[in-house]
Design a protein around this motif. Structure first.
Motif, PDB file in Angstrom:
ATOM      1  N   ASN A  27     -20.436  32.930  43.274  1.00 23.75           N
ATOM      2  CA  ASN A  27     -20.059  34.212  42.715  1.00 23.75           C
ATOM      3  C   ASN A  27     -21.486  35.261  43.188  1.00 23.75           C
ATOM      4  OD1 ASN A  27     -17.621  33.988  41.190  1.00 23.75           O
ATOM      5  ND2 ASN A  27     -18.813  32.333  40.182  1.00 23.75           N
ATOM      6  N   GLU A  28     -22.704  34.665  43.355  1.00 19.62           N
ATOM      7  CA  GLU A  28     -23.539  35.801  43.718  1.00 19.62           C
ATOM      8  C   GLU A  28     -23.130  36.151  45.293  1.00 19.62           C
ATOM      9  OE1 GLU A  28     -27.162  33.500  43.194  1.00 19.62           O
ATOM     10  OE2 GLU A  28     -27.094  34.131  41.134  1.00 19.62           O
ATOM     11  N   ALA A  29     -22.743  34.981  45.992  1.00 22.48           N
ATOM     12  CA  ALA A  29     -22.485  35.268  47.474  1.00 22.48           C
ATOM     13  C   ALA A  29     -21.361  36.248  47.520  1.00 22.48           C
ATOM     14  CB  ALA A  29     -22.212  33.822  48.126  1.00 22.48           C
ATOM     15  N   ALA A  30     -20.374  35.974  46.554  1.00 19.91           N
ATOM     16  CA  ALA A  30     -18.921  36.855  46.539  1.00 19.91           C
ATOM     17  C   ALA A  30     -19.423  38.408  46.474  1.00 19.91           C
ATOM     18  CB  ALA A  30     -18.066  36.312  45.723  1.00 19.91           C
ATOM     19  N   ASN A  31     -20.323  38.530  45.466  1.00 19.90           N
ATOM     20  CA  ASN A  31     -20.917  39.730  45.226  1.00 19.90           C
ATOM     21  C   ASN A  31     -21.682  40.488  46.240  1.00 19.90           C
ATOM     22  OD1 ASN A  31     -19.751  39.822  42.455  1.00 19.90           O
ATOM     23  ND2 ASN A  31     -21.776  39.183  41.672  1.00 19.90           N
ATOM     24  N   TRP A  32     -22.357  39.808  47.146  1.00 16.53           N
ATOM     25  CA  TRP A  32     -22.943  40.185  48.349  1.00 16.53           C
ATOM     26  C   TRP A  32     -21.917  40.549  49.414  1.00 16.53           C
ATOM     27  CZ3 TRP A  32     -23.162  37.482  53.005  1.00 16.53           C
ATOM     28  CH2 TRP A  32     -24.147  38.135  54.104  1.00 16.53           C
ATOM     29  N   VAL A  33     -21.007  39.614  49.550  1.00 15.25           N
ATOM     30  CA  VAL A  33     -19.747  40.078  50.674  1.00 15.25           C
ATOM     31  C   VAL A  33     -19.116  41.385  50.090  1.00 15.25           C
ATOM     32  CG1 VAL A  33     -17.823  39.068  51.911  1.00 15.25           C
ATOM     33  CG2 VAL A  33     -19.735  37.553  51.328  1.00 15.25           C
ATOM     34  N   ARG A  98     -10.615  56.326  35.344  1.00 13.98           N
ATOM     35  CA  ARG A  98     -10.469  54.912  35.432  1.00 13.98           C
ATOM     36  C   ARG A  98     -10.342  54.546  36.882  1.00 13.98           C
ATOM     37  NH1 ARG A  98      -5.707  50.732  33.269  1.00 13.98           N
ATOM     38  NH2 ARG A  98      -6.616  48.837  33.635  1.00 13.98           N
ATOM     39  N   ARG A  99      -9.638  55.421  37.504  1.00 11.10           N
ATOM     40  CA  ARG A  99      -9.268  55.063  39.009  1.00 11.10           C
ATOM     41  C   ARG A  99     -10.355  55.429  39.806  1.00 11.10           C
ATOM     42  NH1 ARG A  99      -4.036  56.977  42.313  1.00 11.10           N
ATOM     43  NH2 ARG A  99      -4.702  57.114  44.513  1.00 11.10           N
ATOM     44  N   ARG A 100     -11.020  56.302  39.536  1.00  5.49           N
ATOM     45  CA  ARG A 100     -12.532  56.881  40.145  1.00  5.49           C
ATOM     46  C   ARG A 100     -13.359  55.550  40.105  1.00  5.49           C
ATOM     47  NH1 ARG A 100     -12.073  61.677  37.738  1.00  5.49           N
ATOM     48  NH2 ARG A 100     -13.966  61.280  36.386  1.00  5.49           N
ATOM     49  N   ARG A 101     -13.384  55.150  38.860  1.00 11.30           N
ATOM     50  CA  ARG A 101     -14.555  54.015  38.870  1.00 11.30           C
ATOM     51  C   ARG A 101     -14.005  52.795  39.619  1.00 11.30           C
ATOM     52  NH1 ARG A 101     -14.254  54.975  32.855  1.00 11.30           N
ATOM     53  NH2 ARG A 101     -12.792  53.008  32.658  1.00 11.30           N
ATOM     54  N   ALA A 102     -12.743  52.635  39.790  1.00 13.79           N
ATOM     55  CA  ALA A 102     -12.364  51.451  40.724  1.00 13.79           C
ATOM     56  C   ALA A 102     -12.673  51.829  42.072  1.00 13.79           C
ATOM     57  CB  ALA A 102     -10.958  51.155  40.377  1.00 13.79           C
ATOM     58  N   GLU A 103     -12.404  53.011  42.464  1.00 13.52           N
ATOM     59  CA  GLU A 103     -12.349  53.265  43.995  1.00 13.52           C
ATOM     60  C   GLU A 103     -13.644  53.617  44.289  1.00 13.52           C
ATOM     61  OE1 GLU A 103      -8.175  55.828  44.845  1.00 13.52           O
ATOM     62  OE2 GLU A 103      -9.962  56.799  43.567  1.00 13.52           O
ATOM     63  N   PHE A 104     -14.640  53.861  43.680  1.00 11.38           N
ATOM     64  CA  PHE A 104     -16.077  54.364  44.280  1.00 11.38           C
ATOM     65  C   PHE A 104     -17.136  53.180  43.891  1.00 11.38           C
ATOM     66  CE2 PHE A 104     -13.620  58.175  43.819  1.00 11.38           C
ATOM     67  CZ  PHE A 104     -13.849  58.727  45.371  1.00 11.38           C
ATOM     68  N   LYS A 105     -16.693  52.074  43.670  1.00 10.54           N
ATOM     69  CA  LYS A 105     -17.867  51.040  43.485  1.00 10.54           C
ATOM     70  C   LYS A 105     -17.177  49.602  43.988  1.00 10.54           C
ATOM     71  CE  LYS A 105     -16.667  49.585  38.818  1.00 10.54           C
ATOM     72  NZ  LYS A 105     -17.524  49.396  37.510  1.00 10.54           N
ATOM     73  N   PRO A 106     -17.846  48.784  44.339  1.00 12.88           N
ATOM     74  CA  PRO A 106     -17.513  47.358  44.860  1.00 12.88           C
ATOM     75  C   PRO A 106     -16.896  46.657  43.809  1.00 12.88           C
ATOM     76  CG  PRO A 106     -19.965  47.486  45.190  1.00 12.88           C
ATOM     77  CD  PRO A 106     -19.386  48.912  44.710  1.00 12.88           C
ATOM     78  N   VAL A 107     -16.151  45.652  44.332  1.00 14.71           N
ATOM     79  CA  VAL A 107     -15.530  44.572  43.285  1.00 14.71           C
ATOM     80  C   VAL A 107     -16.599  43.719  42.816  1.00 14.71           C
ATOM     81  CG1 VAL A 107     -14.041  42.705  42.994  1.00 14.71           C
ATOM     82  CG2 VAL A 107     -13.366  44.878  44.073  1.00 14.71           C
ATOM     83  N   VAL A 108     -16.845  43.321  41.769  1.00 11.24           N
ATOM     84  CA  VAL A 108     -17.897  42.603  41.014  1.00 11.24           C
ATOM     85  C   VAL A 108     -17.354  41.343  40.334  1.00 11.24           C
ATOM     86  CG1 VAL A 108     -19.860  42.335  39.409  1.00 11.24           C
ATOM     87  CG2 VAL A 108     -19.489  44.642  40.678  1.00 11.24           C
ATOM     88  N   PHE A 109     -18.004  40.147  40.836  1.00 11.01           N
ATOM     89  CA  PHE A 109     -17.537  38.862  40.227  1.00 11.01           C
ATOM     90  C   PHE A 109     -18.418  38.360  39.189  1.00 11.01           C
ATOM     91  CE2 PHE A 109     -15.792  39.451  44.704  1.00 11.01           C
ATOM     92  CZ  PHE A 109     -14.401  38.867  44.461  1.00 11.01           C
ATOM     93  N   ARG A 110     -17.876  37.915  37.959  1.00 10.36           N
ATOM     94  CA  ARG A 110     -18.843  37.362  36.868  1.00 10.36           C
ATOM     95  C   ARG A 110     -19.568  35.984  37.567  1.00 10.36           C
ATOM     96  NH1 ARG A 110     -14.030  37.325  34.780  1.00 10.36           N
ATOM     97  NH2 ARG A 110     -14.088  34.754  34.319  1.00 10.36           N
ATOM     98  N   PRO A 111     -20.435  35.748  36.712  1.00 18.27           N
ATOM     99  CA  PRO A 111     -21.154  34.480  37.334  1.00 18.27           C
ATOM    100  C   PRO A 111     -20.378  33.264  37.087  1.00 18.27           C
ATOM    101  CG  PRO A 111     -22.652  35.979  35.904  1.00 18.27           C
ATOM    102  CD  PRO A 111     -21.346  36.353  36.019  1.00 18.27           C
ATOM    103  N   ASP A 112     -19.389  33.062  35.873  1.00 22.21           N
ATOM    104  CA  ASP A 112     -18.514  32.037  35.875  1.00 22.21           C
ATOM    105  C   ASP A 112     -17.099  32.338  36.320  1.00 22.21           C
ATOM    106  OD1 ASP A 112     -17.856  33.961  33.979  1.00 22.21           O
ATOM    107  OD2 ASP A 112     -17.991  32.665  32.441  1.00 22.21           O
ATOM    108  N   ALA A 113     -17.089  33.320  37.160  1.00 22.08           N
ATOM    109  CA  ALA A 113     -15.567  33.444  37.940  1.00 22.08           C
ATOM    110  C   ALA A 113     -15.282  32.219  38.812  1.00 22.08           C
ATOM    111  CB  ALA A 113     -15.644  34.879  38.706  1.00 22.08           C
TER     112      ALA A 113
END
Length: 240
Positions: A27-33, A98-113
């Motif tokens: 999940n750390e790697a997924a956040n980096w990607v 809500r839409r702006r928050r989703a559009e203007f930042k990368p997707v984040v994965f939880r450590p236990d995703a």
């Protein structure tokens, strides 16, 4: 028909830290990607583009070929799902907070995703109730799992496709895909009507019905400011 079966992993004291570290590392790697994808492509990063950009670094971090591919695909799929959700209006109209928050930042994965495994990274031994799984510390064999007899039967007979490793409340789980035949469609030959016109659907003793009516009548009388109706005024409802 595709369903999922969840089993609980019960690794020993040596196996558990390796599996947990692998899930966090994936999940750390997924956040980096995901951050790289957002910086280079916005919400439109594809698997092909991300593979060119990130595959070498993921291999250098200790990920096997299939594990690296799954990390990249998870990120690309998450942005595909996000774009579809925006188009469907699930995050509000254009310009909404809500839409702006989703559009203007990368997707984040939880450590236990959940991190995805295929059959090259994870294999099952149903008789021994164990799995062999790839980790950042190498391949771990004979990790025990627990499930119901019915779930074990479904796994042995119908498991097909990918399996997700995830964690909840400090416990590790595998969520496996099973492929069941489509159930036979049943066409009814007729219908049974139900007459609900009777005023009393539930059998209530007569005396109890009288007491209930008395209470309702008194409440109406109090509300109107007049005296309540005595039982004598309801001769037809007097209990025998």
């Amino acid at each position: 028909m595709k369903l999922v079966v969840q089993v609980k992993l019960t690794p020993d004291a040596v196996q558990a830290p390796a599996v947990e570290r692998t899930l966090r590392g994936a999940n750390e790697a997924a956040n980096w990607v995901s951050a790289l994808s957002f910086d280079h492509f916005g919400l439109k990063g594809s698997v092909r583009e991300l593979r060119k950009l990130c595959y070498g670094e993921l291999k250098a971090r200790g990920f096997g070929a299939q594990a690296a591919q799954h990390v990249i695909k998870r990120v690309a799929d998450s942005y595909t799902a996000l774009r579809a959700s925006i188009r469907a209006g699930n995050l509000g109209p254009e310009g909404s907070r809500r839409r702006r928050r989703a559009e203007f930042k990368p997707v984040v994965f939880r450590p236990d995703a959940a991190h995805t495994y295929d059959d090259r990274c994870l294999s099952w031994n149903y008789d021994a109730r164990t799995v062999s799984i790839w980790t950042l510390d190498g391949r771990l064999k004979s990790i025990r799992f627990a499930c119901s007899p019915a779930a074990l039967k479904q796994l042995a007979e119908s498991r097909k496709g990918e399996t997700d490793l995830t964690a909840w409340d400090g416990k590790l789980f595998l969520v496996a895909t099973i492929d069941l035949p489509e159930p036979e469609v049943f066409e009814p030959k007729g219908f049974i009507g139900v007459d609900r016109s009777t005023p009393v659907l539930l059998a209530v003793p007569p005396a109890r019905r009288v007491h209930r009516l008395q209470g309702q009548t008194r409440r109406r009388a109090v509300h109107r400011g007049g005296p309540g109706l005595h039982l004598a005024a309801l001769p037809a409802l007097r209990p025998h």
